[in-house]
Design a protein around this motif. Structure first.
Motif, PDB file in Angstrom:
ATOM      1  N   LEU A   1       6.712   0.359 -15.768  1.00 13.51           N
ATOM      2  CA  LEU A   1       6.787   1.051 -14.481  1.00 13.51           C
ATOM      3  C   LEU A   1       5.509   0.759 -13.713  1.00 13.51           C
ATOM      4  O   LEU A   1       4.405   1.029 -14.202  1.00 13.51           O
ATOM      5  CB  LEU A   1       6.938   2.553 -14.691  1.00 13.51           C
ATOM      6  CG  LEU A   1       8.183   3.020 -15.443  1.00 13.51           C
ATOM      7  CD1 LEU A   1       8.173   4.536 -15.578  1.00 13.51           C
ATOM      8  CD2 LEU A   1       9.447   2.561 -14.741  1.00 13.51           C
ATOM      9  N   PHE A   2       5.637   0.179 -12.544  1.00 14.26           N
ATOM     10  CA  PHE A   2       4.486  -0.117 -11.703  1.00 14.26           C
ATOM     11  C   PHE A   2       4.299   1.066 -10.754  1.00 14.26           C
ATOM     12  O   PHE A   2       5.017   1.196  -9.766  1.00 14.26           O
ATOM     13  CB  PHE A   2       4.700  -1.418 -10.936  1.00 14.26           C
ATOM     14  CG  PHE A   2       4.850  -2.613 -11.832  1.00 14.26           C
ATOM     15  CD1 PHE A   2       3.744  -3.340 -12.225  1.00 14.26           C
ATOM     16  CD2 PHE A   2       6.101  -3.003 -12.287  1.00 14.26           C
ATOM     17  CE1 PHE A   2       3.879  -4.448 -13.051  1.00 14.26           C
ATOM     18  CE2 PHE A   2       6.246  -4.099 -13.113  1.00 14.26           C
ATOM     19  CZ  PHE A   2       5.126  -4.826 -13.502  1.00 14.26           C
ATOM     20  N   LEU A   3       3.365   1.916 -11.091  1.00 14.91           N
ATOM     21  CA  LEU A   3       3.214   3.177 -10.371  1.00 14.91           C
ATOM     22  C   LEU A   3       1.929   3.195  -9.554  1.00 14.91           C
ATOM     23  O   LEU A   3       0.835   3.004 -10.094  1.00 14.91           O
ATOM     24  CB  LEU A   3       3.195   4.355 -11.351  1.00 14.91           C
ATOM     25  CG  LEU A   3       4.435   4.532 -12.229  1.00 14.91           C
ATOM     26  CD1 LEU A   3       4.256   5.756 -13.118  1.00 14.91           C
ATOM     27  CD2 LEU A   3       5.692   4.671 -11.382  1.00 14.91           C
ATOM     28  N   ARG A   4       2.086   3.413  -8.250  1.00 19.39           N
ATOM     29  CA  ARG A   4       0.946   3.782  -7.417  1.00 19.39           C
ATOM     30  C   ARG A   4       1.000   5.283  -7.234  1.00 19.39           C
ATOM     31  O   ARG A   4       2.061   5.841  -6.968  1.00 19.39           O
ATOM     32  CB  ARG A   4       1.002   3.092  -6.054  1.00 19.39           C
ATOM     33  CG  ARG A   4       0.773   1.591  -6.097  1.00 19.39           C
ATOM     34  CD  ARG A   4       0.470   1.058  -4.710  1.00 19.39           C
ATOM     35  NE  ARG A   4      -0.871   1.433  -4.296  1.00 19.39           N
ATOM     36  CZ  ARG A   4      -1.232   1.671  -3.043  1.00 19.39           C
ATOM     37  NH1 ARG A   4      -0.339   1.632  -2.087  1.00 19.39           N
ATOM     38  NH2 ARG A   4      -2.469   1.985  -2.743  1.00 19.39           N
ATOM     39  N   TYR A   5      -0.116   5.917  -7.416  1.00 14.90           N
ATOM     40  CA  TYR A   5      -0.106   7.373  -7.359  1.00 14.90           C
ATOM     41  C   TYR A   5      -1.304   7.886  -6.584  1.00 14.90           C
ATOM     42  O   TYR A   5      -2.329   7.211  -6.441  1.00 14.90           O
ATOM     43  CB  TYR A   5      -0.084   7.979  -8.766  1.00 14.90           C
ATOM     44  CG  TYR A   5      -1.172   7.474  -9.681  1.00 14.90           C
ATOM     45  CD1 TYR A   5      -2.442   8.054  -9.687  1.00 14.90           C
ATOM     46  CD2 TYR A   5      -0.939   6.409 -10.552  1.00 14.90           C
ATOM     47  CE1 TYR A   5      -3.435   7.590 -10.520  1.00 14.90           C
ATOM     48  CE2 TYR A   5      -1.926   5.942 -11.385  1.00 14.90           C
ATOM     49  CZ  TYR A   5      -3.169   6.529 -11.376  1.00 14.90           C
ATOM     50  OH  TYR A   5      -4.163   6.058 -12.195  1.00 14.90           O
ATOM     51  N   MET A   6      -1.138   9.094  -6.084  1.00 17.05           N
ATOM     52  CA  MET A   6      -2.200   9.772  -5.354  1.00 17.05           C
ATOM     53  C   MET A   6      -2.521  11.074  -6.060  1.00 17.05           C
ATOM     54  O   MET A   6      -1.633  11.881  -6.321  1.00 17.05           O
ATOM     55  CB  MET A   6      -1.772  10.067  -3.915  1.00 17.05           C
ATOM     56  CG  MET A   6      -2.752  10.952  -3.147  1.00 17.05           C
ATOM     57  SD  MET A   6      -2.166  11.318  -1.486  1.00 17.05           S
ATOM     58  CE  MET A   6      -2.392   9.719  -0.715  1.00 17.05           C
ATOM     59  N   GLY A   7      -3.785  11.260  -6.392  1.00 15.36           N
ATOM     60  CA  GLY A   7      -4.237  12.527  -6.919  1.00 15.36           C
ATOM     61  C   GLY A   7      -4.601  13.444  -5.762  1.00 15.36           C
ATOM     62  O   GLY A   7      -5.297  13.029  -4.831  1.00 15.36           O
ATOM     63  N   THR A   8      -4.117  14.677  -5.797  1.00 10.77           N
ATOM     64  CA  THR A   8      -4.352  15.578  -4.677  1.00 10.77           C
ATOM     65  C   THR A   8      -4.162  17.016  -5.119  1.00 10.77           C
ATOM     66  O   THR A   8      -3.687  17.297  -6.234  1.00 10.77           O
ATOM     67  CB  THR A   8      -3.395  15.252  -3.510  1.00 10.77           C
ATOM     68  OG1 THR A   8      -3.720  16.058  -2.381  1.00 10.77           O
ATOM     69  CG2 THR A   8      -1.945  15.488  -3.909  1.00 10.77           C
ATOM     70  N   ASP A   9      -4.555  17.915  -4.266  1.00  7.56           N
ATOM     71  CA  ASP A   9      -4.216  19.327  -4.422  1.00  7.56           C
ATOM     72  C   ASP A   9      -2.772  19.470  -3.963  1.00  7.56           C
ATOM     73  O   ASP A   9      -2.481  19.468  -2.762  1.00  7.56           O
ATOM     74  CB  ASP A   9      -5.170  20.174  -3.566  1.00  7.56           C
ATOM     75  CG  ASP A   9      -4.893  21.664  -3.669  1.00  7.56           C
ATOM     76  OD1 ASP A   9      -3.789  22.031  -4.099  1.00  7.56           O
ATOM     77  OD2 ASP A   9      -5.778  22.448  -3.295  1.00  7.56           O
TER      78      ASP A   9
END
Length: 706
Positions: free
Chosen positions: A227-235
């Motif tokens: 799985l090629f995952l782009r992710y954003m860490g956030t509140d």
């Protein structure tokens, strides 16, 4: 003053008389002006509408009105438009709380949302891994004293059927390709797993047998993908509040204080779903939403062919009972006497425009409930491994709580490529320190006897002989025991809690390190000034910040409208440049035909500026009349398009239109621009013929009469 007014009246009367007298010339010039003005109205309305729609897509999905990051970063921040896994080289912002407080002093700032972008490749396994894991869990339960013999036998039968499918598949590959298509080691593994004696010995050492199946058989099933995952860490709570287009599609949002992961619905469907089912969805949606046909579209034909030839991923999921059930249902649906389920599936998926809707419904009503449609399900734990900012590999376990989408952008990959993760897990995965990790490190240091030493005593501390302490094995054993206790639960809390089940103080989200932040403003018209105010407020509070607007933050995606606008303006420029030449030539020819008229007017006392004014008024009258008609037609065209809507024929237009259809709007500025351009071109076209008329003398007029 009255004399000037009387003169103007005479000029206007003569000008309009000449327009009707030379009606063919008037129609030619007017037709060009009409087309140009209509083009300007329609073109500027479309570009403005696309600009507004795309800004809603970008601002409402992830970028916000303004993005803020550390001005010392080596790279520029781009939050959209990229599918690469490696994150941009951004310098961190160490104190998000202080930065947020500084930004909220700017009058136009409404909210500040912490963010960080990164990416990873996550192994998702395959159906064989899933089946073997179920069998392993059943064996563990049996070893713990539970009576699960029947379930184990059923699962063993499923594994044997999978081995049979793989053996048949290898035999077919060997016939179609060369002898080297399947290695001898793979053939040997399949032959061993197919042997009845192998399964007769299963109960003697089930875990060893499972290890062989996991290491030698599972890799032969080709449905495993990364799985090629782009992710954003956030509140996540602040994100959902600031970006109100976000909605939970499956499952729930991540509870406050919990580690968790939310799949983008687009990624979940595109990467995680059973490929056959996903292709069937694509065919169905292309026909219903975009009016395509299988007979007339090569992509749909390709998906139909892939589904008909790639039924192995479904066959691997079926145990004996499910196989018999599928056989009966498919024979009835297809009115076939075929017993081979793989052939029945191939025939079922060979759809056309006449049966696609019926078979789509049959698949989801009758077949899908018995299949595992998603390799990662809501509630599963996802192990994400990624490179930290320092270059080493870090991993975290996060629970998948659900999927989300942005309302109106459900089918857009540009808005759906980013997944969401809680900020605490993101910081740990990216290599930033967290309070839990600091406490664990400090506790381990204390147990191990680490202490800070100065440079002068370093050699003695490191290499000096300390036999008394070294000869105390009970102390070393105690330290080891204490370290084990810490690793089990940080100070002997009992059973170690799984990382994905740990809780944290939600206040941590507003503190610590971030890479960037989205800023939501109160008045979008003041974005430029707000960006300057943000940078100034950051400097005042000791932060070196750079603020960029949504268009720059979206990278190439945001520049697309600029490109469209440039193409439109160049087209309009070319059209009106041609119109200028044509109108000018027509007026020059008309002027040369009217030399006698101009000479007579000069003879009765008309001044040169009178003739110039007469020609300018004539041309401006044509421009105003036909420009007005063209603008009115443009308004009508835009109104029709607004009522009908322009369908988004592909994913890119879906994003640009901020939904499945664009309903263009119209503002007075669009008509004003069109009429202004038309009048300027008309006036400029009349200048040269006017100067020619001014040079005509009465003597030339009399000579022409002779």
């Amino acid at each position: 003053m009255r004399g000037y007014i009387d003169t103007l009246k005479v000029i206007v009367l003569i000008a309009f008389r000449n327009l009707f007298a030379s009606w063919l010339k008037t129609l030619i010039v007017g037709g060009i002006i009409l087309f140009g003005s209509m083009l300007v109205v329609v073109g500027t309305a479309l570009v403005d509408s696309v600009d507004a729609s795309m800004s809603r897509s970008i601002i409402g999905s992830v970028a916000g009105h303004i993005q803020v990051y550390n001005a010392k970063s080596a790279d520029e921040l781009v939050v959209m438009g990229g599918f690469q896994l490696d994150a941009a080289d951004l310098a961190q912002i160490d104190d998000f709380k202080g930065m947020r407080e500084a930004l909220l002093t700017v009058p136009n700032v409404k909210a500040v949302v912490p963010m960080g972008l990164s990416g990873a490749m996550v192994p998702s396994g395959n159906i064989v891994d899933v089946v073997l894991e179920k069998l392993r869990n059943l064996i563990r339960r049996q070893q713990a004293g539970e009576d699960v013999s029947a379930a184990i036998e059923s699962q063993k039968e499923h594994v044997r059927q999978i081995v049979g499918v793989l053996a048949t598949d290898m035999a077919n590959v060997g016939k179609l390709l060369t002898d080297k298509a399947v290695s001898p080691e793979e053939l040997a593994a399949i032959h061993r797993a197919s042997d009845a004696g192998f399964w007769n010995e299963f109960d003697k050492d089930p875990l060893a047998t499972l290890e062989f199946l996991e290491n030698r058989i599972a890799p032969l099933a080709s449905d495993a993908d990364m799985l090629f995952l782009r992710y954003m860490g956030t509140d996540l709570a602040a994100f959902a509040q600031a970006f109100d287009r976000m909605k939970i599609v499956d499952g729930t949002t991540v509870p406050p204080g919990k580690r968790g992961f939310l799949f983008s619905k687009w990624v979940y469907e595109e990467q995680v779903k059973l490929k056959t089912a996903h292709r069937l969805d694509q065919i169905h949606d292309a026909i219903l939403k975009r009016g395509k046909t299988i007979a007339g579209d090569l992509d749909l034909q390709r998906w139909v062919k892939q589904n008909a030839t790639e039924v192995k991923e479904i066959m691997l999921q079926l145990d004996r009972q499910q196989t018999a059930m599928f056989r009966g249902k498919l024979q009835k649906e297809l009115a076939s006497h075929e017993d081979d389920v793989s052939k029945l599936l191939a025939e079922f998926f060979r759809v056309d425009d006449g049966n696609i809707m019926g078979r789509y419904k049959f698949f989801y009503d009758e077949l899908a409930p018995s299949l595992t449609l998603y390799r990662v399900r809501v509630g599963d734990t996802l192990t994400i491994k990624a490179f930290t900012k320092s270059g080493y590999v870090q991993s975290v376990n996060v629970r998948v709580y659900g999927t989300f989408a942005f309302e109106g952008l459900e089918d857009s990959p540009m808005a759906g490529v980013l997944n969401l993760m809680d900020l605490v897990s993101f910081r740990e995965l990216y290599g930033f320190s967290t309070p839990e990790r600091e406490r664990e490190i400090q506790a381990l240091k204390a147990v191990a006897g680490f202490k800070d030493i100065d440079r002068d005593s370093a050699e003695a501390e490191l290499f000096g002989a300390r036999p008394a302490e070294a000869a105390q094995p009970e102390k070393a054993a105690s330290a080891t025991s204490d370290a084990d206790a810490i690793l089990r639960g940080l100070g002997g809390r009992g059973k170690r809690v799984k990382l994905e089940d740990e809780t944290y103080d939600p206040a941590q989200l507003g503190q610590g390190v971030v890479l960037n932040a989205a800023v939501i403003v109160k008045n979008p018209r003041l974005i430029r000034q707000t960006m300057k105010d943000i940078e100034a407020a950051g400097t005042k509070s000791g932060f070196t910040l750079r603020a960029i607007d949504w268009q720059k933050a979206s990278g190439l995606v945001g520049q697309f409208v600029t490109m469209i606008r440039a193409v439109l303006y160049i087209s309009v420029l070319i059209i009106f440049a041609v119109a200028l030449v044509i109108i000018n030539n027509a007026l020059v020819m008309a002027t040369l035909e009217r030399i006698a008229e101009f000479g007579t007017l000069r003879a009765v006392g008309a001044q040169r500026r009178f003739l110039l004014g007469m020609l300018v008024v004539e041309t401006l009258a044509v421009g105003a009349l036909f420009g007005g008609i063209g603008s009115a037609l443009g308004v009508g065209v835009v109104a029709i398009m607004r009522f009908v809507g322009i369908p988004a024929s592909n994913d890119t237009l879906y994003f640009l239109f901020s939904g499945p259809r664009l309903h263009p709007g119209l503002s007075p500025i669009n008509v004003t621009i069109a009429l202004t351009i038309v009048l300027l071109v008309s006036g400029a076209s009349s200048l040269y013929p006017g100067f020619l008329a001014m040079r005509v003398s009465p003597r030339q007029a009399m000579q022409s009469d002779e």
